[in-house]
Scaffold this motif. Structure first.
Motif, mmCIF file in Angstrom:
data_model
loop_
_atom_site.group_PDB
_atom_site.id
_atom_site.type_symbol
_atom_site.label_atom_id
_atom_site.label_comp_id
_atom_site.label_asym_id
_atom_site.label_seq_id
_atom_site.Cartn_x
_atom_site.Cartn_y
_atom_site.Cartn_z
ATOM 1 N N ILE A 183 0.869 -1.164 0.000
ATOM 2 C CA ILE A 183 0.000 0.000 0.000
ATOM 3 C C ILE A 183 0.911 1.220 0.000
ATOM 4 O O ILE A 183 1.661 1.435 0.962
ATOM 5 C CB ILE A 183 -0.935 0.021 1.225
ATOM 6 C CG1 ILE A 183 -1.777 -1.257 1.286
ATOM 7 C CG2 ILE A 183 -1.845 1.234 1.191
ATOM 8 C CD1 ILE A 183 -2.708 -1.321 2.479
ATOM 9 N N LEU A 184 0.888 1.981 -1.057
ATOM 10 C CA LEU A 184 1.774 3.130 -1.182
ATOM 11 C C LEU A 184 1.318 4.251 -0.250
ATOM 12 O O LEU A 184 0.142 4.343 0.119
ATOM 13 C CB LEU A 184 1.788 3.624 -2.630
ATOM 14 C CG LEU A 184 2.206 2.593 -3.690
ATOM 15 C CD1 LEU A 184 2.109 3.213 -5.086
ATOM 16 C CD2 LEU A 184 3.612 2.084 -3.425
ATOM 17 N N GLU A 185 2.255 5.116 0.107
ATOM 18 C CA GLU A 185 1.913 6.250 0.966
ATOM 19 C C GLU A 185 0.787 7.081 0.366
ATOM 20 O O GLU A 185 -0.113 7.529 1.074
ATOM 21 C CB GLU A 185 3.140 7.113 1.213
ATOM 22 C CG GLU A 185 4.142 6.511 2.175
ATOM 23 C CD GLU A 185 5.216 7.504 2.570
ATOM 24 O OE1 GLU A 185 5.336 8.567 1.911
ATOM 25 O OE2 GLU A 185 5.943 7.238 3.554
ATOM 26 N N GLU A 186 0.842 7.281 -0.947
ATOM 27 C CA GLU A 186 -0.202 8.093 -1.587
ATOM 28 C C GLU A 186 -1.567 7.404 -1.558
ATOM 29 O O GLU A 186 -2.615 8.074 -1.554
ATOM 30 C CB GLU A 186 0.181 8.457 -3.020
ATOM 31 C CG GLU A 186 0.620 7.294 -3.878
ATOM 32 C CD GLU A 186 2.126 7.136 -3.941
ATOM 33 O OE1 GLU A 186 2.635 6.841 -5.038
ATOM 34 O OE2 GLU A 186 2.794 7.297 -2.878
ATOM 35 N N ASP A 187 -1.566 6.077 -1.526
ATOM 36 C CA ASP A 187 -2.837 5.358 -1.381
ATOM 37 C C ASP A 187 -3.385 5.514 0.037
ATOM 38 O O ASP A 187 -4.585 5.741 0.228
ATOM 39 C CB ASP A 187 -2.655 3.877 -1.704
ATOM 40 C CG ASP A 187 -2.396 3.628 -3.185
ATOM 41 O OD1 ASP A 187 -2.857 4.447 -4.004
ATOM 42 O OD2 ASP A 187 -1.724 2.638 -3.507
ATOM 43 N N VAL A 188 -2.512 5.365 1.029
ATOM 44 C CA VAL A 188 -2.938 5.561 2.414
ATOM 45 C C VAL A 188 -3.530 6.953 2.592
ATOM 46 O O VAL A 188 -4.541 7.140 3.278
ATOM 47 C CB VAL A 188 -1.752 5.344 3.380
ATOM 48 C CG1 VAL A 188 -2.145 5.742 4.793
ATOM 49 C CG2 VAL A 188 -1.306 3.893 3.354
ATOM 50 N N ALA A 189 -2.939 7.921 1.944
ATOM 51 C CA ALA A 189 -3.413 9.304 2.059
ATOM 52 C C ALA A 189 -4.808 9.490 1.476
ATOM 53 O O ALA A 189 -5.489 10.473 1.799
ATOM 54 C CB ALA A 189 -2.430 10.251 1.376
ATOM 55 N N ARG A 190 -5.242 8.553 0.628
ATOM 56 C CA ARG A 190 -6.580 8.642 0.036
ATOM 57 C C ARG A 190 -7.667 8.073 0.938
ATOM 58 O O ARG A 190 -8.846 8.206 0.633
ATOM 59 C CB ARG A 190 -6.611 7.898 -1.311
ATOM 60 C CG ARG A 190 -5.810 8.542 -2.409
ATOM 61 C CD ARG A 190 -6.160 7.977 -3.779
ATOM 62 N NE ARG A 190 -5.764 6.593 -3.961
ATOM 63 C CZ ARG A 190 -6.611 5.566 -4.053
ATOM 64 N NH1 ARG A 190 -7.916 5.753 -3.941
ATOM 65 N NH2 ARG A 190 -6.156 4.333 -4.244
ATOM 66 N N ILE A 191 -7.283 7.422 2.035
ATOM 67 C CA ILE A 191 -8.277 6.856 2.951
ATOM 68 C C ILE A 191 -8.843 7.990 3.795
ATOM 69 O O ILE A 191 -8.193 8.487 4.717
ATOM 70 C CB ILE A 191 -7.656 5.758 3.832
ATOM 71 C CG1 ILE A 191 -7.127 4.613 2.950
ATOM 72 C CG2 ILE A 191 -8.689 5.231 4.819
ATOM 73 C CD1 ILE A 191 -6.422 3.509 3.715
#
Length: 250
Positions: A183-191
């Motif tokens: 899970i990329l940092e940018e994906d986590v930021a989308r949560i």
């Protein structure tokens, strides 16, 4: 326990109580009973006026045991969890995961964010992004002929836990061998769902919860004092923190 079918395979779950639904997703080598029922989570949440749903992930508990690593991975298990909500005709729920269950919950939030009212990430901090180390000693321990043949400390712990829970060790090894999609940092930021990140202060597996929270727009950290990865799951500080967190959405 009730079961539902997905792609020809049977999945076991529990469904108790009434009120706002919360879906519980257990960790690796555990199951819905060991992770949630025995430590008292089901009872606590039902008494709090909630409908408590908990799934046995594929390869675990009373759900179907796949022996091919290609049949595993957090994104696939997230689809199982969301399919359970479909089966129960639940449009939206709170999600609580522990360890591997946190990664699965994160993928649920990325796949179908409209179905996730809030999130509790238990036993996992920045390890959601980085992973939790080398899986090979655990795989070797699970497939060893005897526990006495296992010298690696972490591997012995997982092998002993698998024996204690009566798990299918080949299925667990296949799960651990599966490609662990990062899970990329940018994906986590989308949560975007409000998230409580709860980690024991002596947890050497989870990674830094504050580093994970810093990536997310609506995350807070609950430190569980003097608890490691295995013990924190049933801690009273964890339970009280979750109840206070969930209260704001009721």
């Amino acid at each position: 326990m009730p079961q539902f079918s997905r792609n020809g395979a049977s999945f076991s779950y529990l469904d108790e109580g009434e009120g706002d639904p919360i879906l519980l997703i257990h960790g690796f080598a555990s199951n819905k009973n060991v992770n949630w029922e025995y430590p008292g989570w089901v009872d606590v949440l039902v008494k709090d006026g909630r409908r408590v749903i908990a799934i046995d992930n594929r390869g675990h508990g009373d759900s179907h045991k796949y022996h091919d690593p290609a049949d595993y991975g957090a994104p696939v298990m997230a689809d199982d969890a969301l399919a359970l909500l479909d089966h129960l005709q639940i449009d939206q729920a709170d999600f609580m995961g522990y360890s591997m269950g946190t990664r699965i919950s994160a993928f649920c939030a990325l796949k179908q964010p409209e179905r996730v009212r809030s999130l509790v990430f238990g036993g996992m901090g920045y390890g959601v992004v980085t992973g939790v180390g080398n899986p090979e000693p655990i795989i070797e321990a699970l497939l060893a002929d005897r526990l006495s043949d296992v010298s690696d400390r972490t591997g012995r712990a997982f092998r002993a836990f698998a024996e204690q829970t009566g798990s299918d060790r080949r299925a667990l090894a296949a799960c651990m061998k599966s490609t662990r999609k990062p899970i990329l940092e940018e994906d986590v930021a989308r949560i975007a769902a409000p998230t409580l990140i709860a980690v024991g202060t002596k947890d050497e597996v989870a990674g830094d919860p504050h580093a994970l929270a810093a990536l997310m727009p609506h995350a807070t950290v609950l430190e569980i004092p003097n608890r490691d990865h295995m013990v924190a799951v049933g801690d009273k500080v964890f339970k009280q923190g979750v109840l206070e967190f969930l209260e704001q959405f009721s």
